[in-house]
Design a protein around this motif. Structure first.
Motif, PDB file in Angstrom:
ATOM      1  N   ILE A  94       0.854  -1.190   0.000  1.00  0.00           N
ATOM      2  CA  ILE A  94       0.000   0.000   0.000  1.00  0.00           C
ATOM      3  C   ILE A  94       0.897   1.250   0.000  1.00  0.00           C
ATOM      4  CG2 ILE A  94      -0.174   0.099   2.554  1.00  0.00           C
ATOM      5  CD1 ILE A  94      -3.124   0.962   2.152  1.00  0.00           C
ATOM      6  N   ARG A  95       0.490   2.256  -0.750  1.00  0.00           N
ATOM      7  CA  ARG A  95       1.300   3.480  -0.842  1.00  0.00           C
ATOM      8  C   ARG A  95       0.891   4.454   0.268  1.00  0.00           C
ATOM      9  NH1 ARG A  95      -0.436   2.375  -5.887  1.00  0.00           N
ATOM     10  NH2 ARG A  95      -1.896   4.138  -5.883  1.00  0.00           N
ATOM     11  N   PHE A  96       1.885   4.964   0.980  1.00  0.00           N
ATOM     12  CA  PHE A  96       1.608   5.882   2.090  1.00  0.00           C
ATOM     13  C   PHE A  96       1.802   7.348   1.724  1.00  0.00           C
ATOM     14  CE2 PHE A  96       2.678   1.992   4.629  1.00  0.00           C
ATOM     15  CZ  PHE A  96       1.423   1.837   5.206  1.00  0.00           C
ATOM     16  N   GLY A  97       2.018   7.638   0.441  1.00  0.00           N
ATOM     17  CA  GLY A  97       2.123   9.033   0.017  1.00  0.00           C
ATOM     18  C   GLY A  97       3.228   9.775   0.757  1.00  0.00           C
ATOM     19  N   GLU A  98       2.883  10.931   1.337  1.00  0.00           N
ATOM     20  CA  GLU A  98       3.883  11.764   2.017  1.00  0.00           C
ATOM     21  C   GLU A  98       4.436  11.101   3.272  1.00  0.00           C
ATOM     22  OE1 GLU A  98       1.702  15.400   2.674  1.00  0.00           O
ATOM     23  OE2 GLU A  98       1.189  15.461   0.538  1.00  0.00           O
ATOM     24  N   LEU A 120     -12.489   2.464   8.075  1.00  0.00           N
ATOM     25  CA  LEU A 120     -12.517   3.903   8.377  1.00  0.00           C
ATOM     26  C   LEU A 120     -11.263   4.625   7.884  1.00  0.00           C
ATOM     27  CD1 LEU A 120     -13.835   3.793  12.088  1.00  0.00           C
ATOM     28  CD2 LEU A 120     -15.162   4.077   9.970  1.00  0.00           C
ATOM     29  N   TYR A 121     -10.317   3.894   7.345  1.00  0.00           N
ATOM     30  CA  TYR A 121      -9.035   4.484   6.950  1.00  0.00           C
ATOM     31  C   TYR A 121      -9.208   5.428   5.765  1.00  0.00           C
ATOM     32  CZ  TYR A 121      -4.119   4.612   5.383  1.00  0.00           C
ATOM     33  OH  TYR A 121      -2.848   4.996   4.991  1.00  0.00           O
ATOM     34  N   ASP A 122      -8.733   6.667   5.922  1.00  0.00           N
ATOM     35  CA  ASP A 122      -8.810   7.657   4.841  1.00  0.00           C
ATOM     36  C   ASP A 122      -7.464   8.370   4.715  1.00  0.00           C
ATOM     37  OD1 ASP A 122      -9.268   9.603   3.010  1.00  0.00           O
ATOM     38  OD2 ASP A 122     -10.779  10.681   4.192  1.00  0.00           O
ATOM     39  N   PRO A 123      -6.662   7.980   3.706  1.00  0.00           N
ATOM     40  CA  PRO A 123      -5.319   8.538   3.563  1.00  0.00           C
ATOM     41  C   PRO A 123      -5.257   9.790   2.702  1.00  0.00           C
ATOM     42  CG  PRO A 123      -5.618   6.764   1.999  1.00  0.00           C
ATOM     43  CD  PRO A 123      -6.934   6.927   2.711  1.00  0.00           C
ATOM     44  N   ALA A 124      -6.412  10.404   2.416  1.00  0.00           N
ATOM     45  CA  ALA A 124      -6.447  11.532   1.469  1.00  0.00           C
ATOM     46  C   ALA A 124      -5.527  12.674   1.900  1.00  0.00           C
ATOM     47  CB  ALA A 124      -7.878  12.041   1.315  1.00  0.00           C
ATOM     48  N   GLY A 128      -2.118   9.113   0.344  1.00  0.00           N
ATOM     49  CA  GLY A 128      -1.892   7.669   0.359  1.00  0.00           C
ATOM     50  C   GLY A 128      -2.929   6.914  -0.462  1.00  0.00           C
ATOM     51  N   GLU A 129      -2.703   5.621  -0.574  1.00  0.00           N
ATOM     52  CA  GLU A 129      -3.617   4.741  -1.318  1.00  0.00           C
ATOM     53  C   GLU A 129      -4.721   4.224  -0.397  1.00  0.00           C
ATOM     54  OE1 GLU A 129      -3.302   0.734  -4.133  1.00  0.00           O
ATOM     55  OE2 GLU A 129      -1.716   1.164  -2.695  1.00  0.00           O
ATOM     56  N   THR A 130      -5.907   4.055  -0.933  1.00  0.00           N
ATOM     57  CA  THR A 130      -7.004   3.516  -0.119  1.00  0.00           C
ATOM     58  C   THR A 130      -6.893   1.993   0.003  1.00  0.00           C
ATOM     59  OG1 THR A 130      -8.479   3.146  -2.002  1.00  0.00           O
ATOM     60  CG2 THR A 130      -8.566   5.330  -0.946  1.00  0.00           C
ATOM     61  N   ILE A 131      -7.520   1.470   1.043  1.00  0.00           N
ATOM     62  CA  ILE A 131      -7.589   0.015   1.249  1.00  0.00           C
ATOM     63  C   ILE A 131      -8.330  -0.659   0.085  1.00  0.00           C
ATOM     64  CG2 ILE A 131      -8.615  -1.786   2.710  1.00  0.00           C
ATOM     65  CD1 ILE A 131      -6.300  -0.661   4.126  1.00  0.00           C
ATOM     66  N   ASP A 132      -9.387  -0.021  -0.400  1.00  0.00           N
ATOM     67  CA  ASP A 132     -10.146  -0.612  -1.509  1.00  0.00           C
ATOM     68  C   ASP A 132      -9.273  -0.797  -2.747  1.00  0.00           C
ATOM     69  OD1 ASP A 132     -12.446  -0.850  -0.059  1.00  0.00           O
ATOM     70  OD2 ASP A 132     -13.353   0.993  -0.793  1.00  0.00           O
ATOM     71  N   ARG A 137      -6.532  -4.370  -6.468  1.00  0.00           N
ATOM     72  CA  ARG A 137      -5.432  -4.695  -7.391  1.00  0.00           C
ATOM     73  C   ARG A 137      -4.757  -6.021  -7.029  1.00  0.00           C
ATOM     74  NH1 ARG A 137      -0.497  -3.057  -4.914  1.00  0.00           N
ATOM     75  NH2 ARG A 137      -0.621  -1.250  -3.521  1.00  0.00           N
ATOM     76  N   SER A 138      -4.663  -6.326  -5.737  1.00  0.00           N
ATOM     77  CA  SER A 138      -4.031  -7.598  -5.368  1.00  0.00           C
ATOM     78  C   SER A 138      -4.946  -8.784  -5.656  1.00  0.00           C
ATOM     79  CB  SER A 138      -3.593  -7.588  -3.901  1.00  0.00           C
ATOM     80  OG  SER A 138      -4.650  -7.226  -3.044  1.00  0.00           O
TER      81      SER A 138
END
Length: 218
Positions: A94-98, A120-124, A128-132, A137-138
Motif C-alpha cells: 500500500i502506498r503511504f504518500g507523504e 474507516l481508513y482515509d489517507p487523502a 496515500g492509497e485507499t484500502i479498496d 489490485r491484489s
C-alpha cells in the motif's frame, strides 16, 4: 467430495525484516530498505521449510525487499526446473504518500484506523492509497492466477498490509475486519486453498513461523 475437484493452493509469504521495519517507519509501495541479516536468515529458513513443494508459479512484488526474499526462498527449492516466475506491480505494498519513510506516530488517528478499522481508513490528507484500491489490485492478480493454475501450487511474496487485507478479504471477512490476525510476522507463511467451484478461500495455515530457529534477533 468429488474425485475430480480442482483446487489452487496459495502460499503467501511476507518479505524478511528490513531496516525500516526495525526503525518503525512507514515502508509502503514507493520505498524500500535492505533486508537485515535476520531477515535474510528467516527467508532461507522459510525456503528450507518449503523446499519440497513443487510450485507451478511464483508471483512476486516488484519491490526489492520482496524480490530478495523470494530469491532466498527459491534458492532452497528442489523443484525449480520449469518454474514460472512473474513480478507484479499490483503486489507492491500500500502506498503511504507523504508518509513514506516517516516515523510511525502511534497516536495518529489514521494509523490506528489502518491497524484496527480499515473500513474507516482515509489517507487523502497525505496522498496515500485507499484500502479498496490495495485489495482490488491484489485480488485481481490472485484471481487471474487461480484461473491459469486451477490445480496449481503458487508462491506469493509480498508485504504486510497487502497480505493481511488480501487474505482476510479472500476468506470472506467484512472490511472492518481486514486487519484481523495482523500484523503478519516477517517471512511468515499463510496457506489458502480455493476449490474452483467455491467463491471463498479456506485457510490451511496462518502466519506460520514454526520453522524459524530461535536465534536471538540481533
Amino acid at each position: 467430495m468429488k474425485g475430480m475437484e480442482h483446487m489452487t493452493t496459495f502460499y503467501f509469504v511476507r518479505h524478511g525484516k528490513t531496516e525500516l521495519n526495525l526503525s518503525l517507519r512507514f515502508q509502503g509501495g514507493e520505498i524500500d530498505s535492505p533486508l537485515l541479516p535476520i531477515g535474510i536468515e528467516q527467508a532461507i529458513q522459510a525456503g528450507r521449510y518449503l523446499c519440497d513443494i513443487s510450485f507451478d508459479m511464483a508471483a512476486i512484488s516488484t519491490q526489492k525487499r520482496a524480490m530478495d526474499t523470494a530469491n532466498y526462498i527459491l534458492k532452497e527449492n528442489n523443484y525449480l526446473d520449469g518454474l514460472t516466475v512473474q513480478y507484479h506491480d499490483n503486489l507492491r505494498e500500500i502506498r503511504f504518500g507523504e508518509r513514506e519513510g516517516a516515523e510511525i506516530d502511534q497516536t495518529d488517528e489514521q494509523t490506528n484506523h489502518l491497524r484496527k478499522r480499515p473500513d474507516l481508513y482515509d489517507p487523502a490528507a497525505f496522498g496515500g492509497e485507499t484500502i479498496d484500491s490495495l485489495v482490488a489490485r491484489s485480488t485481481q492478480v490472485i484471481e487471474r492466477i487461480s484461473k491459469q493454475y486451477p490445480d496449481g501450487k503458487v508462491l506469493i511474496v509480498a508485504h504486510g498490509v497487502l497480505l493481511i487485507t488480501l487474505i482476510n478479504s479472500l476468506v470472506g471477512k467484512e472490511k472492518s475486519k481486514w486487519r484481523e490476525g495482523g500484523p503478519l510476522a516477517n517471512t511468515s507463511i499463510t496457506i489458502l486453498e480455493k476449490a474452483n467451484d467455491q467463491s471463498k478461500y479456506m485457510i490451511r495455515a496462518f502466519n506460520d513461523i514454526s520453522y524459524q530457529s530461535k536465534n536471538e534477533e540481533a
